[in-house]
Design a protein around this motif. Structure first.
Motif, PDB file in Angstrom:
ATOM      1  N   SER A  24       4.040   2.756 -10.637  1.00  0.00           N
ATOM      2  CA  SER A  24       3.222   1.568 -10.391  1.00  0.00           C
ATOM      3  C   SER A  24       1.950   1.657 -11.218  1.00  0.00           C
ATOM      4  CB  SER A  24       2.861   1.482  -8.902  1.00  0.00           C
ATOM      5  OG  SER A  24       2.072   2.608  -8.527  1.00  0.00           O
TER       6      SER A  24
ATOM      7  N   ARG B 299      -0.944   1.841  -9.980  1.00  0.00           N
ATOM      8  CA  ARG B 299      -1.735   2.876  -9.310  1.00  0.00           C
ATOM      9  C   ARG B 299      -1.327   4.268  -9.788  1.00  0.00           C
ATOM     10  NH1 ARG B 299      -1.257   3.917  -2.788  1.00  0.00           N
ATOM     11  NH2 ARG B 299      -2.598   5.777  -2.636  1.00  0.00           N
ATOM     12  N   GLY B 300      -0.020   4.522  -9.824  1.00  0.00           N
ATOM     13  CA  GLY B 300       0.453   5.820 -10.287  1.00  0.00           C
ATOM     14  C   GLY B 300       0.092   6.081 -11.737  1.00  0.00           C
TER      15      GLY B 300
ATOM     16  N   GLN C 235      -2.387  -2.872  -3.664  1.00  0.00           N
ATOM     17  CA  GLN C 235      -2.728  -1.836  -4.640  1.00  0.00           C
ATOM     18  C   GLN C 235      -2.642  -2.343  -6.074  1.00  0.00           C
ATOM     19  OE1 GLN C 235       0.231   1.422  -4.876  1.00  0.00           O
ATOM     20  NE2 GLN C 235       1.494   0.206  -3.474  1.00  0.00           N
TER      21      GLN C 235
ATOM     22  N   ASP D 212      -3.699   6.861 -11.914  1.00  0.00           N
ATOM     23  CA  ASP D 212      -4.007   8.176 -11.357  1.00  0.00           C
ATOM     24  C   ASP D 212      -3.349   9.318 -12.109  1.00  0.00           C
ATOM     25  OD1 ASP D 212      -5.650   7.114  -9.437  1.00  0.00           O
ATOM     26  OD2 ASP D 212      -4.151   7.125  -7.845  1.00  0.00           O
TER      27      ASP D 212
ATOM     28  N   SER E  93       0.806  -1.222   0.000  1.00  0.00           N
ATOM     29  CA  SER E  93       0.000   0.000   0.000  1.00  0.00           C
ATOM     30  C   SER E  93       0.837   1.270   0.000  1.00  0.00           C
ATOM     31  CB  SER E  93      -0.934   0.019   1.224  1.00  0.00           C
ATOM     32  OG  SER E  93      -0.185  -0.081   2.423  1.00  0.00           O
ATOM     33  N   GLY E  94       2.168   1.146  -0.036  1.00  0.00           N
ATOM     34  CA  GLY E  94       3.018   2.328  -0.014  1.00  0.00           C
ATOM     35  C   GLY E  94       2.831   3.194  -1.240  1.00  0.00           C
ATOM     36  N   ASP E  95       3.082   4.484  -1.068  1.00  0.00           N
ATOM     37  CA  ASP E  95       2.855   5.451  -2.137  1.00  0.00           C
ATOM     38  C   ASP E  95       4.050   5.449  -3.089  1.00  0.00           C
ATOM     39  OD1 ASP E  95       1.930   7.445  -3.733  1.00  0.00           O
ATOM     40  OD2 ASP E  95       2.314   9.070  -2.309  1.00  0.00           O
ATOM     41  N   ASN E  96       3.978   4.593  -4.110  1.00  0.00           N
ATOM     42  CA  ASN E  96       5.022   4.501  -5.119  1.00  0.00           C
ATOM     43  C   ASN E  96       4.410   4.904  -6.462  1.00  0.00           C
ATOM     44  OD1 ASN E  96       7.121   3.912  -6.822  1.00  0.00           O
ATOM     45  ND2 ASN E  96       6.915   1.688  -6.642  1.00  0.00           N
ATOM     46  N   PRO E  97       4.697   6.109  -6.947  1.00  0.00           N
ATOM     47  CA  PRO E  97       4.079   6.532  -8.215  1.00  0.00           C
ATOM     48  C   PRO E  97       4.419   5.623  -9.386  1.00  0.00           C
ATOM     49  CG  PRO E  97       5.048   8.401  -7.056  1.00  0.00           C
ATOM     50  CD  PRO E  97       5.514   7.167  -6.340  1.00  0.00           C
TER      51      PRO E  97
ATOM     52  N   ARG F 213      -0.103  10.031 -12.342  1.00  0.00           N
ATOM     53  CA  ARG F 213       1.069  10.599 -11.679  1.00  0.00           C
ATOM     54  C   ARG F 213       2.352  10.325 -12.444  1.00  0.00           C
ATOM     55  NH1 ARG F 213       0.856   8.757  -5.576  1.00  0.00           N
ATOM     56  NH2 ARG F 213       2.510  10.335  -5.429  1.00  0.00           N
TER      57      ARG F 213
ATOM     58  N   LYS G  15     -11.443   0.398   1.969  1.00  0.00           N
ATOM     59  CA  LYS G  15     -10.357   0.814   2.854  1.00  0.00           C
ATOM     60  C   LYS G  15     -10.711   0.478   4.300  1.00  0.00           C
ATOM     61  CE  LYS G  15      -8.627   4.722   0.103  1.00  0.00           C
ATOM     62  NZ  LYS G  15      -8.358   6.176   0.102  1.00  0.00           N
TER      63      LYS G  15
END
Length: 702
Positions: free
Chosen positions: A181, A183-184, A249, A187, A175-179, A189, A239
């Motif tokens: 990816s 997820r990035g 993620q 989104d 779940s760490g914020d790694n752009p 990013r 969540k």
């Protein structure tokens, strides 16, 4: 159903089982009082047909979260393809408990670790398909519509089994914020996500995909294999109270890319109809097991092959022959004992409209499809489609007092920007009895905050009062029950009401007893809770603790006299339990739990009069008596979602299931003759509701 009748039914189904797919036909008659029945009922008993395509984020997501559906599909001989979006390279060390990126434990080699995971997957699939993990694969590189390349592996001994490796970089964090990816990329990013090529892959050149190129590449795989069933992970797992995703993620955002690709693929014309099935992943850790011990052990065996438990050099690769990180706990967090669907496990998608007219609904190609039959002896017609796309798997249909039908579902909007992503409740109803359906109307969502991050609402349960006002019940992302009610028949709906409860699982279910009282049930991790009208038309009260034992989370109900009977699966065995609820005071009173159906199985259980329809221990759709324990009468067909059932006003009962071929299959029990007890009626074998032209012609000729 008497013992003699069950014996006759078993013999009839056994006689059918020797047929070969695509060849067998069988005529079934109901006895001497119906001399034309055999000619009217020529059909081929259902077998598993079509093709399945699984899309997962990482190597092993399929083995942990989609088995035994996966292995059972392979065993039928249909086309089975699995697509891996990322290489699953993690920290690049093929060992458990290594310090993350700590070079003191040895240099990281992400390409080699990713190859080791590929080797383990190939061994597990070869074992599922041939019994030999060393069975040979042919590996090649193919260009993708996204401008990159993918590796395709074909099992030589079973060429209908394929693996497709997209080889994108994984997030390298749950779940760490790694752009950098999925997820990035989703989104916005990062402009593009690069590849993580495995050592030994036939793909020679690195590449990267933009968001649109990723969608195009996945849609191109769909176009290449033309699946009739697409399996993927849960795009909206929700969540925790602290705001942390309940799933990895990559699982969540990978599934969103699959949603977008399926929507694009659905707009093409050179394809069959297809359904989509979503699977729960990490949240299974905190939920009751759904598989019986035998199914769990078989699933564990394939996981042990993937985990390279014996450390033998059976694959001849310097990278290793499996995932040693998994070897310390091949069961995962109890995942070998569980399989669970996040959408489309409801059983209320079939109903009667005007007398004799049956309706069945299922989502194909992202649109709501329906089949219809005008009378007990009339042929089924369909599928036909309601306009509009983006419809999620699952449907709930209700009859209004004048015989009109309303169908409810959830709809996902991908949106122009990531913040536009969200899910809402929608419904469509007929303008008149047996008339055309109107457009989809939106009821919005009870989740008004962070819709793009949650939208983990359940499928809807719907009830209709005597005046024709509809109420829809849904579990929100906070795991509580919410409701919206029409202010008047054919009028608008009021605001969302909070009905309480906590920790709710799956979809709520609703039914009205013979006196007009409404009951709503929802499962929790430990039991079942209820809401009820103390008197007909009164406001709902609850939630009430029922005292029922733990269930797997999937419930079904049917009215029974002045009460409502609940059906559920027992954890760890898959047997079906049942209890009758009646109002004896301020709260519902439930009878002691009795057994119904047969041993084993998982998923929802449809109710068709005296019959239950559900998944048997072998995974096929079967029927059994609803009023006592007995063996499942199995078919030869795997299916998706959950069966549904209805008894029309003539006394004919029909159960239905959506096959992996994206076609409606039914089993029918005729009304009893005057001299025949109702329990002695014999159902037909499962068969297509709408017969193929060749068999339909044979019936006409007969």
């Amino acid at each position: 159903m008497s013992l003699a009748s069950r014996t006759r039914l078993a013999a009839l189904l056994a006689a059918v089982s020797v047929g070969v797919a695509g060849v067998t036909t069988w005529a079934y008659g109901y006895g001497s009082e119906q001399p034309q029945a055999a000619a009217e009922a020529v059909f081929r008993p259902s077998v598993t047909e079509g093709s399945t395509l699984q899309v997962v984020a990482h190597p092993d997501d399929d083995l942990f979260f989609m088995n035994p559906d996966l292995s059972r599909s392979i065993s039928t001989g249909i086309k089975v393809t699995t697509v891996y979006l990322t290489s699953g390279e993690s920290d690049g060390r093929n060992e458990a408990h290594s310090p993350h990126l700590d070079d003191a434990a040895g240099p990281a080699d992400r390409a080699a670790y990713a190859e080791a995971r590929q080797n383990g997957i190939r061994g597990a699939y070869a074992q599922m398909a041939t019994g030999d993990r060393t069975s040979v694969w042919q590996r090649k590189s193919i260009p993708t519509a996204g401008g990159g390349s993918a590796e395709v592996d074909v099992l030589v001994a079973r060429p209908e089994v394929n693996l497709v490796w997209m080889q994108l970089r994984e997030a390298r964090s749950i779940s760490g914020d790694n752009p950098d990816s999925l997820r990035g990329l989703w989104d916005g990013r990062i402009p593009a996500l690069g590849a993580q090529l495995t050592s030994g892959t036939p793909v020679e050149r690195p590449f990267s995909y933009s968001k649109d190129q990723t969608v195009a590449a996945i849609a191109d795989v769909f176009a290449r294999y033309k699946p009739t069933t697409i399996r993927t992970q849960d795009p909206t797992p929700g969540k925790s109270d602290s705001g942390v995703f309940l799933d990895h993620q990559d699982h969540m955002y990978g599934a969103r890319f699959v949603q977008a690709a399926a929507e694009r693929y659905a707009q093409t014309t050179d394809r069959p109809h297809f359904s989509v099935q979503n699977y729960v992943s990490y949240p299974n850790s905190a939920l009751p097991p759904t598989l019986d011990p035998q199914a769990g052990e078989e699933k564990l065996g394939y996981l042990k092959t993937y985990a390279w438990m014996d450390h033998d050099d059976w694959c001849g690769s310097p990278a290793g022959c499996g995932d040693r990180k998994t070897a310390t706990r091949p069961t995962g967090a109890g995942w070998n004992r569980t399989i669970r669907y996040s959408r489309g496990d409801g059983t209320s998608w079939m109903t009667e409209g005007v007398p004799g007219r049956l309706w069945a609904f299922a989502v194909l190609d992202g649109r709501m499809a329906y089949w219809s039959r005008s009378g007990p002896k009339a042929p089924w017609e369909g599928p036909r489609f309601l306009p509009g796309d983006g419809i999620d798997a699952g449907a709930s249909a209700v009859r209004l007092p004048d015989g009109r039908i309303a169908v409810f579902a959830t709809r996902t909007t991908l949106g122009a920007t990531p913040r536009d992503y969200g899910r809402e409740i929608v419904y469509a109803e007929q303008g008149g009895p047996d008339g055309a359906f109107g457009p989809w109307e939106s009821l919005g969502t009870p989740d008004t905050v962070d819709r793009s991050g949650t939208s983990a609402i359940s499928g809807p349960a719907v009830a209709v009062d005597p005046a024709g006002r509809m109420t829809v019940y849904v579990r929100d992302s906070r795991r509580t029950l919410r409701a919206r009610t029409q202010s008047a028949p054919d009028g608008g709906f009021g605001a969302w009401q909070a009905l309480g409860g906590s920790g709710l699982l799956g979809d709520p279910v609703a039914a009205t007893d013979g006196s007009g009282r409404r009951y709503v049930y929802a499962a929790t991790t430990g039991s079942v809770v209820a809401w009820v009208q103390p008197t007909p038309g009164a406001p709902m009260t609850g939630s009430f603790a029922t005292g029922l034992p733990q269930t797997t989370g999937v419930l079904s109900v049917r009215p029974e006299g002045d009460g409502v009977r609940l059906f559920f699966r027992r954890p760890g065995t898959g047997t079906v339990g049942t209890s009758l609820a009646t109002m004896g005071g301020a709260a519902p009173e439930l009878s002691p739990v009795a057994e119904a159906g047969g041993p084993g199985g998982y998923g929802g259980v449809g109710i068709a009069g005296p019959l239950l329809a559900g998944r048997t221990g072998s995974g096929t759709v079967g029927v059994a008596g609803a009023d006592g324990p007995q063996s499942w009468q199995e078919s030869q067909m795997l299916y998706t979602g959950a069966p549904a059932g209805v008894t029309d006003r003539s006394g004919t009962t029909v159960a239905a299931a959506l096959g992996l071929d994206a076609d409606l299959h039914i089993v029918t029990t005729p009304p009893p003759a005057r001299t025949e007890p109702a329990g002695d009626r014999l159902p037909t074998p499962w068969h297509r509701a709408v017969q193929p032209p060749m068999l339909a012609g044979a019936a006409d000729a007969g």
